[in-house]
Write a protein that holds these residues in place. Structure first.
Motif, short mmCIF file in Angstrom:
data_model
loop_
_atom_site.label_atom_id
_atom_site.label_comp_id
_atom_site.label_asym_id
_atom_site.label_seq_id
_atom_site.Cartn_x
_atom_site.Cartn_y
_atom_site.Cartn_z
N GLY A 135 0.84 -1.19 0.00
CA GLY A 135 0.00 0.00 0.00
C GLY A 135 0.87 1.23 0.00
O GLY A 135 1.83 1.32 -0.78
N THR A 136 0.57 2.18 0.87
CA THR A 136 1.37 3.39 1.00
C THR A 136 2.83 3.03 1.27
O THR A 136 3.76 3.65 0.76
N GLY A 137 3.02 2.01 2.10
CA GLY A 137 4.34 1.42 2.32
C GLY A 137 4.21 -0.08 2.14
O GLY A 137 3.21 -0.56 1.61
N ILE A 138 5.22 -0.82 2.58
CA ILE A 138 5.08 -2.28 2.61
C ILE A 138 5.32 -2.75 4.03
O ILE A 138 6.14 -2.21 4.77
N GLY A 139 4.56 -3.75 4.42
CA GLY A 139 4.72 -4.35 5.74
C GLY A 139 4.78 -5.85 5.59
O GLY A 139 4.26 -6.42 4.63
N THR A 140 5.42 -6.50 6.55
CA THR A 140 5.55 -7.95 6.50
C THR A 140 5.31 -8.54 7.88
O THR A 140 5.87 -8.08 8.87
N GLY A 141 4.45 -9.55 7.93
CA GLY A 141 4.21 -10.30 9.15
C GLY A 141 4.61 -11.75 8.95
O GLY A 141 4.44 -12.30 7.86
N ILE A 142 5.16 -12.36 9.98
CA ILE A 142 5.77 -13.69 9.85
C ILE A 142 5.12 -14.66 10.83
O ILE A 142 5.03 -14.37 12.04
N LYS A 176 4.76 3.97 -3.80
CA LYS A 176 5.79 4.92 -4.23
C LYS A 176 6.33 4.57 -5.62
O LYS A 176 6.76 5.46 -6.34
N PHE A 177 6.30 3.30 -5.97
CA PHE A 177 6.74 2.90 -7.31
C PHE A 177 5.90 3.62 -8.37
O PHE A 177 6.42 4.09 -9.38
N PHE A 178 4.61 3.70 -8.14
CA PHE A 178 3.71 4.33 -9.10
C PHE A 178 3.71 5.85 -8.94
O PHE A 178 3.79 6.59 -9.93
N ARG A 179 3.65 6.30 -7.68
CA ARG A 179 3.49 7.74 -7.42
C ARG A 179 4.76 8.53 -7.66
O ARG A 179 4.73 9.59 -8.30
N ILE A 180 5.89 8.03 -7.18
CA ILE A 180 7.15 8.78 -7.26
C ILE A 180 7.91 8.47 -8.54
O ILE A 180 8.38 9.38 -9.23
N LEU A 181 8.02 7.19 -8.87
CA LEU A 181 8.83 6.82 -10.03
C LEU A 181 8.10 7.02 -11.36
O LEU A 181 8.73 7.29 -12.38
N HIS A 182 6.75 6.92 -11.33
CA HIS A 182 6.02 6.99 -12.60
C HIS A 182 4.86 7.99 -12.60
O HIS A 182 4.09 8.04 -13.55
N HIS A 183 4.73 8.76 -11.51
CA HIS A 183 3.78 9.88 -11.44
C HIS A 183 2.35 9.46 -11.77
O HIS A 183 1.62 10.14 -12.51
#
Length: 291
Positions: A135-142, A176-183
């Motif tokens: 999402g806005t960031g990435i999170g991981t649960g184990i 951020k891949f979409f928003r920052i790198l590819h607007h």
């Protein structure tokens, strides 16, 4: 101890606070309020307490809370929430237990997502799973051998900060891949991809490779049987799954990668359900709450 316990689960984010009651394995009375994320600490704490109190028409046995960032789950202390600046070191458990006289358990939101998927989702048949929220960031649960593995102050699985390409995984695997790198946004790109737009499909292909590389790092570290993908970007899974899977196939230990199951979450409220499961895991009767 009651046979059929009513547990309140909360998922606290920088934008909204979501909650619901777990009753007989089902989530009922789902509610959502805005998070006063830039308010003073006392205002935010009061808002959370008032929201919880709105559920007190139920005979609640406990409260489970998932929240982003580092959490001392034993003491219920929350550290350095990026999206809630006033929460630098907050004794959330003590505050709420003193104010509401209910047992409270706090953990990282991605851990709650993984726990919710393990308890109630498609990955419940596996003992070793990793949940990834995109999402806005990435999170991981184990989950290892059927138990949540949070690490010290819930720091395990913080892959967003791991160096990758010219920055880190968060910049290449989150929004951020979409928003920052590819607007653009994943949602806008999904609409274009659904119409067969080749540029949109190519961008999702690139994104899938990054997710595949993230999964390879996870395989090296935890060797899970299953990976569950959640978060808002999971809805675009059909557009990035092929390149993701092709990248995962390059993992050098095929005995692990060939037996890996990858799911997208079918639950809308995994994190709330997982937060509620924190209470079930502790099995703490309300009459034993330390005053």
């Amino acid at each position: 101890m009651k046979k059929n316990r009513l547990i309140l689960g909360l998922d606290i984010g920088g934008t909204s606070i979501n909650a619901g009651i777990m009753k007989d394995g089902e989530l009922v009375d789902r509610k959502e309020i805005p998070t006063p994320s830039h308010a003073p600490q006392e205002v935010i704490l009061s808002t959370i307490a008032e929201f919880i109190s709105s559920y007190f028409s139920y005979d609640i046995d406990g409260i489970g809370i998932g929240i982003p960032g580092l959490v001392d789950s034993n003491r219920g202390i929350v550290y350095n929430l990026e999206n809630i600046p006033a929460f630098t070191k907050v004794a959330l458990k003590d505050y709420l237990e003193e104010k509401l006289n209910k047992p409270v358990f706090v953990n990282n939101d991605a851990n709650c997502f993984a726990l919710g998927e393990f308890k109630y989702g498609g990955a419940s048949k596996h003992k070793h799973i990793v949940g990834i929220t995109l999402g806005t960031g990435i999170g991981t649960g184990i989950i290892t051998n059927g138990d949540l593995y949070p690490g010290y102050i819930c720091g395990a699985g913080e892959w967003g900060g791991v160096p990758y390409c010219d920055s880190n995984f968060e910049n290449y695997c989150s929004s951020k891949f979409f928003r920052i790198l590819h607007h653009t946004t994943a949602k806008k790109l999904s609409h274009k991809a659904a119409e067969g737009d080749q540029e949109a499909l190519a961008l999702f292909g690139e994104y899938g490779k990054h997710i595949g590389n993230l999964i390879k790092y996870i395989l090296f570290t935890y060797a899970p049987e299953a990976i569950v993908i959640g978060g808002s970007i999971r809805k675009a899974f059909p557009y990035f799954s092929q390149s993701m899977l092709e990248t995962v196939k390059t993992f050098p230990y095929s005995a692990i990668s060939d037996n890996l199951s990858i799911y997208t979450s079918s639950l809308e409220d995994s994190a709330i359900m997982g937060a509620a499961a924190l209470v079930e895991e502790h099995r703490t009767p309300v009459e034993n709450l330390a005053k």
